[in-house]
Design a protein around this motif. Structure first.
Motif, PDB file in Angstrom:
ATOM      1  N   LEU A 130      34.261  33.527  26.977  1.00 18.43           N
ATOM      2  CA  LEU A 130      34.384  33.438  28.430  1.00 18.43           C
ATOM      3  C   LEU A 130      33.406  32.422  29.023  1.00 18.43           C
ATOM      4  N   SER A 131      32.271  32.218  28.357  1.00 18.04           N
ATOM      5  CA  SER A 131      31.310  31.241  28.878  1.00 18.04           C
ATOM      6  C   SER A 131      31.835  29.815  28.765  1.00 18.04           C
ATOM      7  N   LYS A 132      32.842  29.613  27.918  1.00 25.81           N
ATOM      8  CA  LYS A 132      33.426  28.279  27.774  1.00 25.81           C
ATOM      9  C   LYS A 132      34.426  27.966  28.882  1.00 25.81           C
ATOM     10  N   LEU A 133      34.741  28.961  29.709  1.00 20.26           N
ATOM     11  CA  LEU A 133      35.611  28.763  30.869  1.00 20.26           C
ATOM     12  C   LEU A 133      34.763  28.635  32.121  1.00 20.26           C
ATOM     13  N   LYS A 134      35.061  27.660  32.917  1.00 23.17           N
ATOM     14  CA  LYS A 134      34.270  27.455  34.129  1.00 23.17           C
ATOM     15  C   LYS A 134      34.505  28.597  35.106  1.00 23.17           C
ATOM     16  N   PRO A 135      33.440  29.263  35.575  1.00 20.40           N
ATOM     17  CA  PRO A 135      33.612  30.369  36.516  1.00 20.40           C
ATOM     18  C   PRO A 135      34.179  29.893  37.844  1.00 20.40           C
ATOM     19  N   ILE A 136      35.081  30.676  38.401  1.00 20.32           N
ATOM     20  CA  ILE A 136      35.722  30.352  39.672  1.00 20.32           C
ATOM     21  C   ILE A 136      35.118  31.223  40.769  1.00 20.32           C
ATOM     22  N   PHE A 137      34.574  30.593  41.787  1.00 22.01           N
ATOM     23  CA  PHE A 137      34.036  31.349  42.911  1.00 22.01           C
ATOM     24  C   PHE A 137      34.127  30.503  44.175  1.00 22.01           C
ATOM     25  N   ILE A 138      34.037  31.190  45.288  1.00 14.57           N
ATOM     26  CA  ILE A 138      34.105  30.537  46.598  1.00 14.57           C
ATOM     27  C   ILE A 138      32.700  30.450  47.169  1.00 14.57           C
ATOM     28  N   VAL A 139      32.357  29.283  47.720  1.00 17.72           N
ATOM     29  CA  VAL A 139      31.056  29.102  48.343  1.00 17.72           C
ATOM     30  C   VAL A 139      31.245  28.379  49.667  1.00 17.72           C
ATOM     31  N   THR A 140      30.557  28.828  50.678  1.00 19.83           N
ATOM     32  CA  THR A 140      30.648  28.203  51.997  1.00 19.83           C
ATOM     33  C   THR A 140      29.963  26.839  51.969  1.00 19.83           C
ATOM     34  N   PRO A 141      30.327  25.920  52.874  1.00 16.75           N
ATOM     35  CA  PRO A 141      29.726  24.578  52.872  1.00 16.75           C
ATOM     36  C   PRO A 141      28.205  24.582  52.987  1.00 16.75           C
ATOM     37  N   ASP A 142      27.654  25.518  53.724  1.00 12.65           N
ATOM     38  CA  ASP A 142      26.200  25.582  53.860  1.00 12.65           C
ATOM     39  C   ASP A 142      25.534  26.340  52.718  1.00 12.65           C
ATOM     40  N   LYS A 143      26.354  26.817  51.765  1.00 12.35           N
ATOM     41  CA  LYS A 143      25.870  27.553  50.594  1.00 12.35           C
ATOM     42  C   LYS A 143      25.064  28.788  50.981  1.00 12.35           C
ATOM     43  N   LYS A 144      25.537  29.462  51.993  1.00 12.42           N
ATOM     44  CA  LYS A 144      24.900  30.701  52.428  1.00 12.42           C
ATOM     45  C   LYS A 144      25.636  31.932  51.922  1.00 12.42           C
ATOM     46  N   LYS A 145      26.828  31.719  51.324  1.00 12.15           N
ATOM     47  CA  LYS A 145      27.592  32.855  50.845  1.00 12.15           C
ATOM     48  C   LYS A 145      28.416  32.451  49.630  1.00 12.15           C
ATOM     49  N   PHE A 146      28.338  33.272  48.589  1.00 10.46           N
ATOM     50  CA  PHE A 146      29.083  33.068  47.353  1.00 10.46           C
ATOM     51  C   PHE A 146      29.959  34.302  47.126  1.00 10.46           C
ATOM     52  N   ILE A 147      31.214  34.081  46.730  1.00  9.21           N
ATOM     53  CA  ILE A 147      32.144  35.184  46.503  1.00  9.21           C
ATOM     54  C   ILE A 147      32.866  34.965  45.176  1.00  9.21           C
ATOM     55  N   MET A 148      32.893  35.996  44.353  1.00  4.83           N
ATOM     56  CA  MET A 148      33.579  35.935  43.059  1.00  4.83           C
ATOM     57  C   MET A 148      34.254  37.274  42.788  1.00  4.83           C
ATOM     58  N   LYS A 149      35.431  37.214  42.202  1.00  2.45           N
ATOM     59  CA  LYS A 149      36.171  38.420  41.846  1.00  2.45           C
ATOM     60  C   LYS A 149      36.007  38.675  40.353  1.00  2.45           C
ATOM     61  N   LEU A 150      35.487  39.869  40.023  1.00  2.00           N
ATOM     62  CA  LEU A 150      35.229  40.237  38.641  1.00  2.00           C
ATOM     63  C   LEU A 150      36.143  41.365  38.201  1.00  2.00           C
ATOM     64  N   SER A 151      36.476  41.391  36.920  1.00  2.00           N
ATOM     65  CA  SER A 151      37.263  42.478  36.343  1.00  2.00           C
ATOM     66  C   SER A 151      36.508  43.077  35.169  1.00  2.00           C
ATOM     67  N   SER A 152      36.566  44.395  35.022  1.00  2.00           N
ATOM     68  CA  SER A 152      35.944  45.067  33.886  1.00  2.00           C
ATOM     69  C   SER A 152      36.807  44.874  32.641  1.00  2.00           C
ATOM     70  N   VAL A 153      36.151  44.623  31.522  1.00  2.00           N
ATOM     71  CA  VAL A 153      36.847  44.548  30.246  1.00  2.00           C
ATOM     72  C   VAL A 153      36.835  45.951  29.642  1.00  2.00           C
ATOM     73  N   VAL A 154      38.003  46.559  29.510  1.00  2.00           N
ATOM     74  CA  VAL A 154      38.093  47.938  29.030  1.00  2.00           C
ATOM     75  C   VAL A 154      39.107  48.036  27.896  1.00  2.00           C
ATOM     76  N   ASP A 155      39.011  49.131  27.167  1.00  2.00           N
ATOM     77  CA  ASP A 155      39.914  49.362  26.041  1.00  2.00           C
ATOM     78  C   ASP A 155      41.023  50.313  26.493  1.00  2.00           C
ATOM     79  N   ASP A 156      41.878  49.822  27.364  1.00  2.00           N
ATOM     80  CA  ASP A 156      42.982  50.650  27.864  1.00  2.00           C
ATOM     81  C   ASP A 156      44.106  49.728  28.315  1.00  2.00           C
ATOM     82  N   LYS A 157      45.201  49.737  27.580  1.00  2.00           N
ATOM     83  CA  LYS A 157      46.334  48.866  27.893  1.00  2.00           C
ATOM     84  C   LYS A 157      47.087  49.332  29.148  1.00  2.00           C
ATOM     85  N   GLN A 158      46.885  50.616  29.535  1.00  2.00           N
ATOM     86  CA  GLN A 158      47.649  51.161  30.650  1.00  2.00           C
ATOM     87  C   GLN A 158      47.074  50.772  32.012  1.00  2.00           C
TER      88      GLN A 158
END
Length: 314
Positions: A130-158
């Motif tokens: 996963l570190s080889k993929l560039k992280p995607i996040f939103i940042v405001t022009p003044d760099k006062k706010k960063f937003i990223m959506k994360l998902s838990s990696v779990v062992d459940d196909k359902q």
């Protein structure tokens, strides 16, 4: 005449000895300098492990001369960008998220990662991929706010990834960064937050450092705060919603550990343990120690009398 010659010879000899001593001193200084240079070079080399060694390090192991492989991979995505303190601190937060069993929401590709059981949150291969993929996040022009959506990696196909995501938000206020992790709407629960002093963990650019990780400070402290106050509590919420066992707990230990622990319990303690819930009941009655107690001639009656049954199940 001879005396004068002898004196002259003695004088020449002393002059030659003086010259030899000066030459020896100069040579000794050169040798000492070369030895010191070699020792310094070896010391610096020892502080810079090869990639096949640093891949097992964590962010908490980062020093001025050494950084884990996955952190280097993430920083390489931003080689063309001028990263300030805020950018670097948010990247560090994302790095701890990877180590805690999360991935960037846009990178949620099932074939890329190995599912994690509830008793674990770190998988070195997952973190490296996963570190080889560039992280995607939103940042405001003044760099006062960063937003990223994360998902838990779990062992459940359902479970749908959309049901176990968390919104990571970092808001800058003066010299502080307020970090918040909000759960998915389906959980109907509050999130978690903490406050980070920016300069405490990332040095300013004026310090004339060569590499980005030379600017990082107190990484063990930063990792502990983020894991304990944000990522571990949120992952526990996801696991509870999935009705999975939460680690660390008595319910979620690896199977081989139960045998090692149960051998120290007597029949009364086994009964008490089995009455906690169905999982521990099954673990207890299927253990070799319990079977040995049942088969033992001296304990057979007491074991049948106090048969393990979860009458206090809840």
């Amino acid at each position: 005449m001879c005396t004068d010659c002898g004196t002259q010879r003695i004088g020449d000899k002393s002059i030659m000895e003086d010259n030899l001593s000066l030459n020896d001193t100069s040579k000794l200084k050169v040798i000492n300098h070369e030895v010191q240079s070699l020792q310094e070079q070896q010391r610096l080399t020892s502080l810079l492990p090869e990639n096949n060694k640093v891949q097992y390090l964590l962010l908490s192991d980062t020093t001025a001369n050494c950084a884990p492989l996955h952190l280097r991979n993430i920083l390489n995505h931003f080689n063309d960008s001028q990263l300030n303190q805020l950018d670097l601190l948010f990247i560090l937060i994302y790095t701890v998220a990877l180590e805690s069993g999360y991935m960037c929401e846009s990178d949620y590709i099932q074939t890329m990662v190995s599912p994690l059981p509830s008793i674990s949150s770190f998988h070195s291969k997952n973190v490296e991929r996963l570190s080889k993929l560039k992280p995607i996040f939103i940042v405001t022009p003044d760099k006062k706010k960063f937003i990223m959506k994360l998902s838990s990696v779990v062992d459940d196909k359902q479970v749908n990834a959309e049901q176990i995501y968390a919104l990571l938000t970092a808001t800058v206020c003066d010299e502080l960064m307020i970090v918040t992790l909000s759960p998915a709407n389906c959980l109907n629960s509050a999130g978690f937050s903490t406050v980070l002093p920016i300069s405490r963990y990332v040095l300013d650019e004026e310090n004339n450092v060569k590499l980005p990780f030379h600017r990082f400070c107190k990484m063990p402290e930063l990792t502990t705060i983020l894991r304990d106050k944000l990522f571990v509590p949120m992952r526990n919420k996801h696991l509870s919603w999935m009705q999975a066992n939460i680690y660390p707990s008595l319910d979620a230990m690896p199977v081989e550990l139960y045998e090692n622990l149960l051998q120290y319990l007597n029949k009364y303690e086994l009964n008490s343990l089995a009455k906690v819930n169905w999982n521990l009941f099954n673990v207890t009655v299927r253990s070799k120690h319990y079977e040995n107690l049942r088969k033992s001639h001296t304990h057979v009656r007491s074991v049948h009398r106090y048969s393990v049954f979860p009458i206090a199940y809840f």
